[in-house]
Write a protein that holds these residues in place. Structure first.
Motif, short mmCIF file in Angstrom:
data_model
loop_
_atom_site.label_atom_id
_atom_site.label_comp_id
_atom_site.label_asym_id
_atom_site.label_seq_id
_atom_site.Cartn_x
_atom_site.Cartn_y
_atom_site.Cartn_z
N LYS A 1 -48.84 0.23 53.18
CA LYS A 1 -48.02 0.09 51.97
C LYS A 1 -48.35 -1.21 51.26
O LYS A 1 -48.44 -1.26 50.03
CB LYS A 1 -46.54 0.13 52.34
CG LYS A 1 -46.02 1.51 52.66
CD LYS A 1 -44.56 1.47 53.00
CE LYS A 1 -44.03 2.82 53.38
NZ LYS A 1 -42.61 2.79 53.76
N ILE A 2 -48.55 -2.27 52.03
CA ILE A 2 -48.91 -3.56 51.43
C ILE A 2 -50.27 -3.46 50.76
O ILE A 2 -50.50 -3.93 49.65
CB ILE A 2 -48.92 -4.68 52.49
CG1 ILE A 2 -47.48 -4.98 52.92
CG2 ILE A 2 -49.59 -5.93 51.97
CD1 ILE A 2 -47.35 -5.91 54.10
N ILE B 1 -51.74 -0.89 49.40
CA ILE B 1 -51.75 -0.12 48.14
C ILE B 1 -50.76 -0.68 47.12
O ILE B 1 -50.60 -0.11 46.05
CB ILE B 1 -51.49 1.38 48.39
CG1 ILE B 1 -50.14 1.63 49.04
CG2 ILE B 1 -52.60 1.98 49.21
CD1 ILE B 1 -49.77 3.08 49.18
N GLY B 2 -50.09 -1.77 47.49
CA GLY B 2 -49.22 -2.44 46.54
C GLY B 2 -47.80 -1.93 46.48
O GLY B 2 -47.07 -2.24 45.56
N LYS B 3 -47.39 -1.13 47.45
CA LYS B 3 -46.02 -0.59 47.47
C LYS B 3 -45.08 -1.39 48.36
O LYS B 3 -43.90 -1.19 48.36
CB LYS B 3 -46.02 0.87 47.97
CG LYS B 3 -46.82 1.81 47.14
CD LYS B 3 -45.97 2.37 46.07
CE LYS B 3 -46.82 3.39 45.28
NZ LYS B 3 -46.11 3.94 44.20
N GLY B 4 -45.66 -2.28 49.15
CA GLY B 4 -44.82 -3.09 50.05
C GLY B 4 -44.55 -4.46 49.47
O GLY B 4 -45.26 -4.93 48.61
N ARG B 5 -43.53 -5.06 49.90
CA ARG B 5 -43.12 -6.43 49.51
C ARG B 5 -43.76 -6.90 48.29
O ARG B 5 -44.53 -7.59 47.93
CB ARG B 5 -43.34 -7.35 50.67
CG ARG B 5 -42.16 -7.34 51.55
CD ARG B 5 -42.32 -8.36 52.62
NE ARG B 5 -41.03 -8.96 52.82
CZ ARG B 5 -40.81 -10.08 53.40
NH1 ARG B 5 -41.80 -10.79 53.82
NH2 ARG B 5 -39.63 -10.54 53.59
#
Length: 133
Positions: free
Chosen positions: A126-127, A129-133
């Motif tokens: 997720k981090i 691909i830019g979806k995390g934090r």
């Protein structure tokens, strides 16, 4: 290059998922062994661990210093993994509750480790691909 990295992560995630399913199935089988500890003629069962798929490397030890133990593959000391610990009872039952409960506890611990690694891997993806934090 991104496809290669994601593909490797996908293989790892699939391996962890397979391992978690195996631990779930094994837990059920071990629970049946414990439940049948007093059943005449019952023999305990266990599942063989899933093999590593071709092309995937397992974790191997590396000898980083000549003073380290050799990589001969031999284990020093007693290897009790295949030793028969107790005889079969007079009614034909071969379940040893102590052994089965040890297997249950180890299996649960291994499942929790795989689940934790799976969760961490999802978080890292997720981090990435830019979806995390």
């Amino acid at each position: 290059m991104a496809d290669t990295a994601l593909g490797t992560g996908g293989n790892l995630m699939q391996a962890l998922k397979t391992r978690m399913h195996w631990h779930q199935s094994r837990q059920k089988l071990l629970a049946e062994n414990v439940a049948n500890a007093d059943s005449p003629g019952f023999r305990p069962h266990d599942l063989k661990a899933p093999a590593i798929a071709p092309g995937q490397a397992g974790v191997v030890m590396a000898q980083t210093s000549p003073s380290h133990m050799g990589l001969s593959g031999q284990r020093g000391g007693f290897n009790g993994t295949n030793a028969q610990r107790f005889e079969i009872t007079p009614n034909g039952n071969a379940v040893n509750l102590e052994d089965e409960m040890m297997k249950v506890a180890q299996n649960q611990s291994d499942y929790q480790l795989a689940a934790s690694l799976y969760t961490k891997g999802l978080g890292l993806m997720k981090i990435a691909i830019g979806k995390g934090r």
